[in-house]
Write a protein that holds these residues in place. Structure first.
Motif, PDB file in Angstrom:
ATOM      1  N   ARG A  22      46.671  32.436  50.598  1.00 15.71           N
ATOM      2  CA  ARG A  22      47.226  33.785  50.597  1.00 15.71           C
ATOM      3  C   ARG A  22      47.288  34.381  49.187  1.00 15.71           C
ATOM      4  NH1 ARG A  22      52.413  32.919  54.728  1.00 15.71           N
ATOM      5  NH2 ARG A  22      51.210  32.047  56.468  1.00 15.71           N
ATOM      6  N   LEU A  23      47.162  33.519  48.186  1.00 14.62           N
ATOM      7  CA  LEU A  23      47.195  33.999  46.798  1.00 14.62           C
ATOM      8  C   LEU A  23      45.820  34.398  46.284  1.00 14.62           C
ATOM      9  CD1 LEU A  23      49.597  31.434  45.055  1.00 14.62           C
ATOM     10  CD2 LEU A  23      50.111  33.783  45.739  1.00 14.62           C
ATOM     11  N   GLN A  24      44.780  34.308  47.131  1.00  9.98           N
ATOM     12  CA  GLN A  24      43.423  34.529  46.648  1.00  9.98           C
ATOM     13  C   GLN A  24      43.235  35.914  46.050  1.00  9.98           C
ATOM     14  OE1 GLN A  24      41.044  32.043  46.486  1.00  9.98           O
ATOM     15  NE2 GLN A  24      40.146  33.590  45.135  1.00  9.98           N
ATOM     16  N   LEU A  25      43.803  36.934  46.681  1.00 11.63           N
ATOM     17  CA  LEU A  25      43.666  38.291  46.134  1.00 11.63           C
ATOM     18  C   LEU A  25      44.314  38.388  44.765  1.00 11.63           C
ATOM     19  CD1 LEU A  25      42.853  41.239  46.386  1.00 11.63           C
ATOM     20  CD2 LEU A  25      44.994  41.672  47.616  1.00 11.63           C
ATOM     21  N   LEU A  26      45.492  37.794  44.617  1.00 13.83           N
ATOM     22  CA  LEU A  26      46.167  37.804  43.318  1.00 13.83           C
ATOM     23  C   LEU A  26      45.334  37.076  42.279  1.00 13.83           C
ATOM     24  CD1 LEU A  26      48.597  38.356  41.492  1.00 13.83           C
ATOM     25  CD2 LEU A  26      49.640  36.246  42.383  1.00 13.83           C
ATOM     26  N   ILE A  27      44.764  35.931  42.657  1.00 17.63           N
ATOM     27  CA  ILE A  27      43.935  35.175  41.723  1.00 17.63           C
ATOM     28  C   ILE A  27      42.705  35.981  41.313  1.00 17.63           C
ATOM     29  CG2 ILE A  27      42.447  33.139  41.500  1.00 17.63           C
ATOM     30  CD1 ILE A  27      44.487  31.618  43.195  1.00 17.63           C
ATOM     31  N   ASP A  28      42.098  36.697  42.273  1.00 18.59           N
ATOM     32  CA  ASP A  28      40.927  37.524  41.953  1.00 18.59           C
ATOM     33  C   ASP A  28      41.289  38.643  40.977  1.00 18.59           C
ATOM     34  OD1 ASP A  28      39.314  36.017  43.584  1.00 18.59           O
ATOM     35  OD2 ASP A  28      39.446  37.374  45.301  1.00 18.59           O
ATOM     36  N   ILE A  29      42.459  39.255  41.159  1.00 13.53           N
ATOM     37  CA  ILE A  29      42.897  40.332  40.263  1.00 13.53           C
ATOM     38  C   ILE A  29      43.144  39.791  38.857  1.00 13.53           C
ATOM     39  CG2 ILE A  29      44.751  41.979  39.780  1.00 13.53           C
ATOM     40  CD1 ILE A  29      45.048  42.324  42.821  1.00 13.53           C
ATOM     41  N   VAL A  30      43.872  38.670  38.792  1.00 17.37           N
ATOM     42  CA  VAL A  30      44.161  38.062  37.493  1.00 17.37           C
ATOM     43  C   VAL A  30      42.864  37.620  36.816  1.00 17.37           C
ATOM     44  CG1 VAL A  30      45.274  36.101  36.346  1.00 17.37           C
ATOM     45  CG2 VAL A  30      46.485  37.357  38.141  1.00 17.37           C
ATOM     46  N   ASP A  31      41.938  37.073  37.601  1.00 17.50           N
ATOM     47  CA  ASP A  31      40.659  36.630  37.042  1.00 17.50           C
ATOM     48  C   ASP A  31      39.894  37.802  36.439  1.00 17.50           C
ATOM     49  OD1 ASP A  31      38.518  34.475  36.814  1.00 17.50           O
ATOM     50  OD2 ASP A  31      37.457  36.009  37.961  1.00 17.50           O
ATOM     51  N   ALA A  32      39.906  38.953  37.129  1.00 18.90           N
ATOM     52  CA  ALA A  32      39.216  40.137  36.606  1.00 18.90           C
ATOM     53  C   ALA A  32      39.853  40.618  35.306  1.00 18.90           C
ATOM     54  CB  ALA A  32      39.230  41.254  37.654  1.00 18.90           C
ATOM     55  N   LEU A  33      41.174  40.557  35.228  1.00 13.96           N
ATOM     56  CA  LEU A  33      41.868  40.939  33.993  1.00 13.96           C
ATOM     57  C   LEU A  33      41.576  39.946  32.872  1.00 13.96           C
ATOM     58  CD1 LEU A  33      45.376  42.057  35.309  1.00 13.96           C
ATOM     59  CD2 LEU A  33      43.737  43.498  34.091  1.00 13.96           C
ATOM     60  N   CYS A  34      41.602  38.658  33.219  1.00 12.96           N
ATOM     61  CA  CYS A  34      41.416  37.627  32.202  1.00 12.96           C
ATOM     62  C   CYS A  34      40.000  37.578  31.680  1.00 12.96           C
ATOM     63  CB  CYS A  34      41.807  36.269  32.778  1.00 12.96           C
ATOM     64  SG  CYS A  34      43.585  36.082  33.040  1.00 12.96           S
ATOM     65  N   LEU A  35      39.036  37.971  32.492  1.00 11.57           N
ATOM     66  CA  LEU A  35      37.647  37.971  32.037  1.00 11.57           C
ATOM     67  C   LEU A  35      37.503  38.803  30.769  1.00 11.57           C
ATOM     68  CD1 LEU A  35      34.779  36.996  32.740  1.00 11.57           C
ATOM     69  CD2 LEU A  35      34.463  39.135  33.997  1.00 11.57           C
ATOM     70  N   GLY A  36      38.092  39.992  30.792  1.00 11.78           N
ATOM     71  CA  GLY A  36      38.054  40.836  29.601  1.00 11.78           C
ATOM     72  C   GLY A  36      39.001  40.371  28.519  1.00 11.78           C
ATOM     73  N   ALA A  51      27.626  38.791  33.159  1.00 10.69           N
ATOM     74  CA  ALA A  51      27.122  40.088  32.697  1.00 10.69           C
ATOM     75  C   ALA A  51      28.275  41.017  32.319  1.00 10.69           C
ATOM     76  CB  ALA A  51      26.256  40.729  33.780  1.00 10.69           C
ATOM     77  N   VAL A  52      29.353  40.965  33.106  1.00 13.77           N
ATOM     78  CA  VAL A  52      30.528  41.791  32.798  1.00 13.77           C
ATOM     79  C   VAL A  52      31.179  41.307  31.503  1.00 13.77           C
ATOM     80  CG1 VAL A  52      32.826  42.470  33.592  1.00 13.77           C
ATOM     81  CG2 VAL A  52      30.920  42.389  35.212  1.00 13.77           C
ATOM     82  N   ALA A  53      31.269  39.973  31.334  1.00 14.28           N
ATOM     83  CA  ALA A  53      31.827  39.433  30.095  1.00 14.28           C
ATOM     84  C   ALA A  53      30.987  39.848  28.889  1.00 14.28           C
ATOM     85  CB  ALA A  53      31.918  37.916  30.183  1.00 14.28           C
ATOM     86  N   LEU A  54      29.661  39.849  29.058  1.00 13.94           N
ATOM     87  CA  LEU A  54      28.779  40.273  27.971  1.00 13.94           C
ATOM     88  C   LEU A  54      29.026  41.728  27.599  1.00 13.94           C
ATOM     89  CD1 LEU A  54      26.365  39.942  26.074  1.00 13.94           C
ATOM     90  CD2 LEU A  54      24.854  40.429  28.016  1.00 13.94           C
ATOM     91  N   VAL A  55      29.141  42.597  28.592  1.00 17.58           N
ATOM     92  CA  VAL A  55      29.445  44.009  28.322  1.00 17.58           C
ATOM     93  C   VAL A  55      30.767  44.128  27.580  1.00 17.58           C
ATOM     94  CG1 VAL A  55      30.013  46.225  29.386  1.00 17.58           C
ATOM     95  CG2 VAL A  55      28.088  44.887  30.253  1.00 17.58           C
ATOM     96  N   GLY A  56      31.755  43.348  28.012  1.00 16.50           N
ATOM     97  CA  GLY A  56      33.049  43.392  27.353  1.00 16.50           C
ATOM     98  C   GLY A  56      32.971  42.955  25.902  1.00 16.50           C
ATOM     99  N   CYS A  57      32.264  41.867  25.637  1.00 19.48           N
ATOM    100  CA  CYS A  57      32.136  41.379  24.261  1.00 19.48           C
ATOM    101  C   CYS A  57      31.418  42.388  23.378  1.00 19.48           C
ATOM    102  CB  CYS A  57      31.393  40.050  24.255  1.00 19.48           C
ATOM    103  SG  CYS A  57      32.311  38.678  24.989  1.00 19.48           S
TER     104      CYS A  57
END
Length: 221
Positions: A91-105, A159-165
């Motif tokens: 049930r925490l998968q959505l929260l983990i996906d959101i945090v993962d997207a934030l942490c990627l950047g 690819a998203v991490a590369l754009v961010g960097c």
């Protein structure tokens, strides 16, 4: 250019470490690992990027996770909670996906920033930022003897991490804004791109050449 370091709030860094430890725990449980295996995968998945950054590239003393005991406590706590409540954790998968997207950047920015302050060349800065952002996932997949997920065609991630960097390096090195402002803008850009990639399933594709199949012709007798 301002050389003030970009730092994440402790609550963000600790929270991300805790949730990624849970995510690693769930993956290890699906492999039927014991407590040692579960804790090892949880450790690698949550702080592996920082270990690679500090151990391979920066080499400026002990990795930060070994000088702050809170990280190890949170990883152990995340593993124990993941084990105890494994049936409820999906049930925490959505929260983990959101945090993962934030942490990627966020972790891409932290890696880039530390590399800039260490005096690295800009291409190396981008490399360190990417490793800091995705290195934990690579170590985790290697430990469980699976081909790293990021190597296979799939949703835009590295690819998203590369754009961010690249965004952070350009803003912090060639504009008048300080590292903190550049970091916040980079996190916003990467989070948005990652969310869009998930929403619209933007994917990479294999680069392997596949010769066209020749239709078989049957011989009439």
């Amino acid at each position: 250019m301002s050389l003030d370091p970009f730092t994440l709030p402790d609550w963000f860094d600790y929270g991300a470490t805790f949730l990624f430890a849970i995510a690693g725990t769930l993956l290890a449980l699906r492999k039927d690992y014991d407590i040692v295996g579960v804790c090892t995968v949880a450790f690698a998945g949550s702080v592996g990027g920082g270990l690679l950054r500090d151990g391979l590239f920066l080499q400026q003393g002990p990795p930060s996770i070994t000088t702050n005991g809170n990280y190890l406590i949170l990883i152990l706590l995340g593993a124990l909670i993941g084990i105890a409540f494994q049936q409820l954790m999906p049930r925490l998968q959505l929260l983990i996906d959101i945090v993962d997207a934030l942490c990627l950047g966020a972790y891409a920015v932290v890696g880039c920033d530390k590399a800039i302050l260490a005096g690295m060349a800009l291409p190396a800065v981008v490399l360190v930022g990417i490793v800091n952002a995705v290195g934990g996932g690579i170590l985790r997949d290697i430990l469980i003897r699976e081909e790293p997920l990021i190597f296979r065609p799939g949703q835009f991630y590295v690819a998203v991490a590369l754009v961010g960097c690249l965004t952070f390096v350009i803003l912090s090195s060639f504009s008048s804004i300080n590292h903190f402002e550049a970091g916040l803008f980079t996190i916003f850009i990467t989070f948005t791109l990652r969310a869009l990639a998930i929403r619209f399933n933007w994917q990479t594709s294999s680069l392997a050449y596949r010769p066209p199949k020749v239709a078989a012709h049957s011989n009439d007798s």
